[in-house]
Design an enzyme around this catalytic site. Structure first.
Site, PDB file in Angstrom:
ATOM      1  N   ALA A 196       0.935  -1.155   0.102  1.00  0.00           N
ATOM      2  CA  ALA A 196       0.051   0.119   0.021  1.00  0.00           C
ATOM      3  C   ALA A 196       0.912   1.254  -0.133  1.00  0.00           C
ATOM      4  O   ALA A 196       1.906   1.389   0.721  1.00  0.00           O
ATOM      5  CB  ALA A 196      -0.982  -0.214   1.259  1.00  0.00           C
ATOM      6  N   LYS A 197       0.452   2.358  -0.748  1.00  0.00           N
ATOM      7  CA  LYS A 197       0.963   3.580  -0.774  1.00  0.00           C
ATOM      8  C   LYS A 197       1.431   4.273   0.611  1.00  0.00           C
ATOM      9  O   LYS A 197       2.601   4.529   0.743  1.00  0.00           O
ATOM     10  CB  LYS A 197       0.150   4.562  -1.514  1.00  0.00           C
ATOM     11  CG  LYS A 197       0.354   4.909  -2.945  1.00  0.00           C
ATOM     12  CD  LYS A 197      -0.564   5.746  -3.568  1.00  0.00           C
ATOM     13  CE  LYS A 197      -1.686   5.264  -4.370  1.00  0.00           C
ATOM     14  NZ  LYS A 197      -2.483   6.292  -4.890  1.00  0.00           N
ATOM     15  N   ARG A 198       0.321   4.056   1.312  1.00  0.00           N
ATOM     16  CA  ARG A 198       0.705   4.675   2.765  1.00  0.00           C
ATOM     17  C   ARG A 198       1.735   4.145   3.550  1.00  0.00           C
ATOM     18  O   ARG A 198       2.057   4.581   4.421  1.00  0.00           O
ATOM     19  CB  ARG A 198      -0.775   4.738   3.387  1.00  0.00           C
ATOM     20  CG  ARG A 198      -1.343   3.531   3.753  1.00  0.00           C
ATOM     21  CD  ARG A 198      -2.668   3.688   4.729  1.00  0.00           C
ATOM     22  NE  ARG A 198      -3.408   2.136   4.639  1.00  0.00           N
ATOM     23  CZ  ARG A 198      -4.264   1.765   4.008  1.00  0.00           C
ATOM     24  NH1 ARG A 198      -4.459   2.420   2.780  1.00  0.00           N
ATOM     25  NH2 ARG A 198      -4.717   0.649   3.852  1.00  0.00           N
TER      26      ARG A 198
END
Ligand code: GLU
Length: 292
Positions: A255-257
């Protein structure tokens, strides 16, 4: 225009950060499903959240796609240019009597959920307890006149009365029964944004003539909401393909986050596109665990 029986897929990234190999997998699924069926694969930039999306991320995304040799057909659709279409859909839903303004703050909703002893989360976030659904019209008018910020929620009970529990075809999981009320009265226009992911995605899949929605299985549940919206708005019903997701060595979804290594950072570190594709093939042969 979509021809009868033509397969039209799409890749619909949100440019709120750099793309990682999970995005590449999503793009490849969409591209391949179109190619094996002699169809088209479209690109759509999902940038309705103007606080987190930026032209810089869009530009980087195009560079990544070019580097990886990924091509799309036709014109690129950009959601931030389509607010008028979303407004029009909201107006139609309001006229049908299935939308209501919601003045609750996040804190109020949490307190309401605690009071009724309901677990705060479904897989799509908390399940709204329906507080503003039954506000008397004079109170609604008062709050509106006082300029209290409000979102617009959809009354899914009413939607279910109108359309019942229709079906959708999921190419991996088989025929699915849609339960419009399963995730409660979701927000279709946010307080800080005149639309929402759920509304924009169904309007645009219809506008682009998408016949096969290919996306990650993290969005499987959202399809209940999308199918319900398609039903009530009288939109064509695409088929769905929810592909499995890549995970890291610890088994966590990329995930990007969580700072999954971006494609751009790998490129800068000297990796070639071929090396990226090899790492992806290795991950797919290894239960979706990706590392490089
Ligand atoms: N824009 C969404 C994302 O980047 C995908 C939406 C969809 O495929 O329906 O996660």
């Amino acid at each position: 225009m979509t021809l009868p029986n033509e397969i039209v897929t799409r890749f619909a990234p949100s440019p709120s950060g750099p793309m990682h190999v999970g995005h590449l997998l999503a793009a490849l699924h969409a591209r391949q499903l179109a190619d094996v069926n002699g169809g088209r694969c479209l690109l759509r930039i999902e940038d309705i959240d103007q606080r987190s999306c930026s032209p810089e991320w869009v530009e980087l995304m195009h560079r990544d796609l070019e580097w990886l040799g990924l091509r799309f057909d036709g014109e690129v659709m950009v959601q931030s240019a389509r607010y008028a279409a979303y407004q029009d859909a909201l107006r139609r839903l309001r006229e049908m009597g299935v939308l209501y303004p919601c003045f609750c703050t996040r804190g109020e909703i949490k307190a309401q959920l605690a009071e009724i002893g309901r677990a705060p989360h479904s897989s799509l976030g908390y399940l709204y307890p329906g507080t503003c659904r039954t506000l008397p019209p004079e109170q609604v008018a008062e709050k509106m006149a006082a300029g209290i910020p409000h979102a617009w929620r959809i009354n899914m009970q009413r939607v279910q009365e109108l359309i019942g529990c229709p079906y959708w075809e999921d190419m991996r999981r088989g025929v699915q029964r849609c339960v419009p009320t399963a995730y409660g009265d979701v927000v279709l226009a946010r307080k800080d944004m005149p639309t929402s992911y759920h509304l924009s995605v169904v309007i645009d899949d219809a506008e682009q003539g998408v016949t096969l929605v290919s996306r990650g299985e993290d969005l499987f549940e959202a399809t209940h909401i999308h199918r319900a919206l398609q039903g009530v708005l009288g939109l064509p019903i695409p088929r769905y393909y929810h592909h499995s997701l890549l995970r890291d060595n610890a088994g966590k979804r990329l995930a990007k986050r969580d700072g999954a290594r971006s494609l751009a950072s790998l490129r800068e570190a000297g990796y070639t596109a071929t090396m990226i594709y090899k790492s992806l093939s290795a991950a797919l042969a290894n239960g979706g665990i990706w590392h490089i």
